[in-house]
Scaffold this active site. Structure first.
Site, short mmCIF file in Angstrom:
data_model
loop_
_atom_site.label_atom_id
_atom_site.label_comp_id
_atom_site.label_asym_id
_atom_site.label_seq_id
_atom_site.Cartn_x
_atom_site.Cartn_y
_atom_site.Cartn_z
N ARG A 22 35.39 34.40 27.01
CA ARG A 22 34.08 34.55 26.38
C ARG A 22 34.07 35.76 25.45
O ARG A 22 33.50 35.72 24.35
CB ARG A 22 33.00 34.68 27.45
CG ARG A 22 32.86 33.44 28.33
CD ARG A 22 31.74 33.59 29.35
NE ARG A 22 30.43 33.64 28.69
CZ ARG A 22 29.76 32.57 28.29
NH1 ARG A 22 30.26 31.35 28.48
NH2 ARG A 22 28.58 32.70 27.71
N LYS A 102 47.38 39.56 28.83
CA LYS A 102 48.34 40.26 29.67
C LYS A 102 48.16 39.87 31.13
O LYS A 102 47.02 39.58 31.55
CB LYS A 102 48.25 41.79 29.45
CG LYS A 102 46.87 42.40 29.69
CD LYS A 102 46.60 42.66 31.15
CE LYS A 102 45.20 43.08 31.42
NZ LYS A 102 44.84 42.97 32.86
#
Length: 339
Positions: A22, A102
């Site tokens: 988002r 990550k």
């Protein structure tokens, strides 16, 4: 065969519809020369709802259909850790550029496979280490490397925040959940930016019986006598700040250090005393949720036809994973906490 010419605009897709996605979707909308092309979720209903909310053109529930879409140039992968490498490799094989939340994978072997695949297929690939693109962080590193506080001797980086509960996906062995990969990757990246690759590692921490690590306390040692003290946890608070100390002063980044918009420099004055109580404070503006600088830099790199970005090349990610794997190997477990 995919068109190998750099695109004039980069048509982005997002895989995953969680909180990070988002933020990425909102920040992508602020980056010039981008189009919001597609969203992928396991639930087509969720994908369509997300697409409608943020203005993406298409919605998918099958990765094969997404990577086959000629209207998609680049894919942001924001799924559980265990899916990062498999999804990135499928996208790369289809000729898509990838930006992977990550960690890039779950170990150095996966990071190397992604790097090799990206080079073989001639596409852009990068771990989404947004911290490195934060203007405040970049200025902090540049000043420290540039000798503002003399020769660097010690780096400290902590990131401990209680997250989820024992039955949370954040604690899932099946999904390769890991404090080291979620939180610890930031302090490790900071240490490598300022001191390079260590020649010794000691580590202690809490590890569950199923192998999910919950807390780490790490020391990296260097040939010149420098040290990095690092800590991360998903079950307790460990002040998420960072600092670097040198022969002529020190610098500090407030919490949360990976996305801070300022830092303080305590530099020597007249060669005698440091600015103990009145440091020089450097301040910067935040763009969007903080991902805009990274997304802009990656979009520009793809438009130039680059396959890596100099601020966070794949070699740097592989080097970080070598250290992360070394921490795992060196870790001496404490008794697991009661939850």
């Amino acid at each position: 065969m995919p068109d190998s010419r750099p695109p004039s605009e980069v048509r982005w897709a997002i895989v995953g519809t969680g909180a990070v996605s988002r933020h990425i979707a909102a920040d992508l909308a602020a980056v010039p020369k981008t189009q919001l092309a597609a969203v992928l979720s396991r639930s087509l209903t969720k994908a369509r709802t997300f697409a409608d909310e943020f203005g993406f053109a298409e919605a998918f529930d099958d990765l094969g259909d997404l990577v086959a879409d000629p209207q998609v140039d680049a894919i942001y992968i924001a799924t559980p850790h265990a899916l990062h490498a498999p999804m990135a490799l499928r996208a790369i094989a289809a000729g898509k550029h990838v930006l992977v939340e990550k960690p890039l994978g779950v170990n150095a072997a996966e990071a190397r496979r992604i790097a090799e695949a990206a080079r073989r297929h001639g596409v852009f690939a990068m771990e989404a280490m947004w911290m490195k693109f934060n203007p405040s962080f970049r200025a902090f590193v540049d000043q420290a490397r540039g000798g503002r506080i003399g020769d660097i001797r010690t780096v400290r980086g902590y990131f401990g925040l209680p997250l989820g509960t024992v039955d949370s996906p954040l604690w899932s062995a099946e999904r390769s959940s890991s404090t080291l990969l979620d939180q610890g990757i930031y302090p490790v990246t900071l240490a490598l930016e300022l001191l390079g690759t260590p020649n010794g590692i000691t580590a202690d921490g809490h590890v569950r019986a199923d192998g999910v690590d919950l807390t780490e306390y790490v020391t990296l040692r260097y040939d010149g006598g420098q040290v990095a003290h690092l800590a991360a946890s998903m079950v307790q608070f460990i002040e998420p700040t960072a600092s670097v100390s040198g022969t002529a002063g020190w610098m500090t980044i407030p919490a949360p250090f990976m996305q801070a918009t300022q830092f303080a420099t305590h530099a020597m004055e007249d060669g005698l005393t440091a600015k103990l109580f009145s440091p020089e404070v450097s301040r910067f503006d935040r763009e969007g949720h903080g991902y805009v600088p990274m997304l802009r830099a990656v979009t520009e790199a793809i438009r130039r036809g680059d396959t890596e970005h100099e601020w966070h090349p794949l070699r740097a990610t592989v080097d970080a994973f070598d250290v992360l794997d070394g921490i795992r190997a060196a870790l001496t477990p404490f008794p697991a906490p009661h939850n």
